[in-house]
Design an enzyme around this catalytic site. Sequence first.
Site, mmCIF file in Angstrom:
data_model
loop_
_atom_site.group_PDB
_atom_site.id
_atom_site.type_symbol
_atom_site.label_atom_id
_atom_site.label_comp_id
_atom_site.label_asym_id
_atom_site.label_seq_id
_atom_site.Cartn_x
_atom_site.Cartn_y
_atom_site.Cartn_z
ATOM 1 N N ASP A 48 0.836 -1.201 0.000
ATOM 2 C CA ASP A 48 0.000 0.000 0.000
ATOM 3 C C ASP A 48 0.872 1.253 0.000
ATOM 4 O O ASP A 48 1.741 1.410 0.863
ATOM 5 C CB ASP A 48 -0.901 -0.013 1.244
ATOM 6 N N TYR A 53 2.714 10.031 -0.376
ATOM 7 C CA TYR A 53 3.828 9.499 0.417
ATOM 8 C C TYR A 53 5.186 9.796 -0.226
ATOM 9 O O TYR A 53 6.214 9.633 0.426
ATOM 10 C CB TYR A 53 3.706 7.978 0.582
ATOM 11 N N LYS A 78 -3.051 5.873 -4.006
ATOM 12 C CA LYS A 78 -4.148 6.773 -3.659
ATOM 13 C C LYS A 78 -4.031 8.126 -4.355
ATOM 14 O O LYS A 78 -2.930 8.653 -4.545
ATOM 15 C CB LYS A 78 -4.189 6.990 -2.141
ATOM 16 N N HIS A 111 -7.907 9.555 -1.372
ATOM 17 C CA HIS A 111 -7.214 9.547 -0.080
ATOM 18 C C HIS A 111 -8.042 10.165 1.053
ATOM 19 O O HIS A 111 -7.898 9.771 2.215
ATOM 20 C CB HIS A 111 -5.871 10.259 -0.199
ATOM 21 N N SER A 198 -2.978 2.661 10.463
ATOM 22 C CA SER A 198 -2.557 2.865 11.857
ATOM 23 C C SER A 198 -3.115 1.763 12.757
ATOM 24 O O SER A 198 -3.696 2.042 13.812
ATOM 25 C CB SER A 198 -2.993 4.243 12.374
ATOM 26 N N LYS A 240 2.932 -1.262 9.207
ATOM 27 C CA LYS A 240 4.120 -0.692 8.576
ATOM 28 C C LYS A 240 5.323 -0.996 9.446
ATOM 29 O O LYS A 240 5.236 -0.912 10.680
ATOM 30 C CB LYS A 240 3.956 0.823 8.432
ATOM 31 N N VAL A 242 9.977 -1.053 9.132
ATOM 32 C CA VAL A 242 11.186 -1.001 8.310
ATOM 33 C C VAL A 242 12.221 -2.007 8.789
ATOM 34 O O VAL A 242 13.087 -2.417 8.031
ATOM 35 C CB VAL A 242 11.801 0.425 8.278
#
Length: 282
Positions: A48, A53, A78, A111, A198, A240, A242
């Site tokens: 996504d 972004y 989006k 969005h 989130s 999300k 990393v």
Amino acid sequence: MTVLTTTYQLAKGVNIPKVAFGTWQIPGGEATYQAVRAALAAGYRHIDTALAYQNEASVGQAIRDSGIPREQIFVTTKLPAETKSYQGALNDFNRSLKNLGLDYVDLYLVHAPWPWGQVGRVYDEANLDVWQAMEAIYQSGRAKAIGVSNFAVRDLKNILNQATIPPMVNQIQYYLGFTEPKITKFSEEHAMLVEAYSPLATGGVLGNPQVQAYADKYGVSVAQLALRFILQNGVLPLPKAVNPVHIEANMQLDFTISAADMQALNDLPDAAGSYMHNPTQG
């Protein structure tokens, strides 16, 4: 079969993997590229992103370099919240495809119903123009599914009153203790899959002692419990990360929360405490 290899089915028959890898707040360039490569290598097949972004090019490069056939990866992007015209929507969609380096996306979302600097302002007529463009994009075959994000019930009703092709998805802020029951119920009643951005309240749920107690009971992390809770409510989470360790951990969701515990978790007050509920670009 794992959670990552199972799907929901959208209206119009498109299959969508039940967990997405979110890229909000990951800077474009090496950070996004490495995170998406790690997610794909770990088994994620739903990525996504969004034009806002500023990391679409890195997402697309990681997808192309993965060696995984394009048809096996579900890609969402989006339309910027600030774009509120028919032609503007078409132009921005073309920009996204060019950034991604792809011929099509699997899901394209509006969005937000208002520009980010004007949260809550009414843009009903403009959103109808935008939705006409979304339908044209869908009919062109360059987006396999279309939907919205951050749309409240009144915003959804505005679209549904005139839509030829209703939204198939509504991506909203959703996490333990903050499940937007009115929006969720209305969306589901109108054949829209709810997606949860989130899903950990940007980390806000991680320090909650009540949630920790449930996680301990199942021998999982708080993050894993929070994501599994979302799945068992029939909603699609977008975690999300990393760090490759966290990327891997967020996949380990093949356990079941009991019906009684699900009821208790659904009855919890906001598990994130002071986490703000203002809509974000997630």
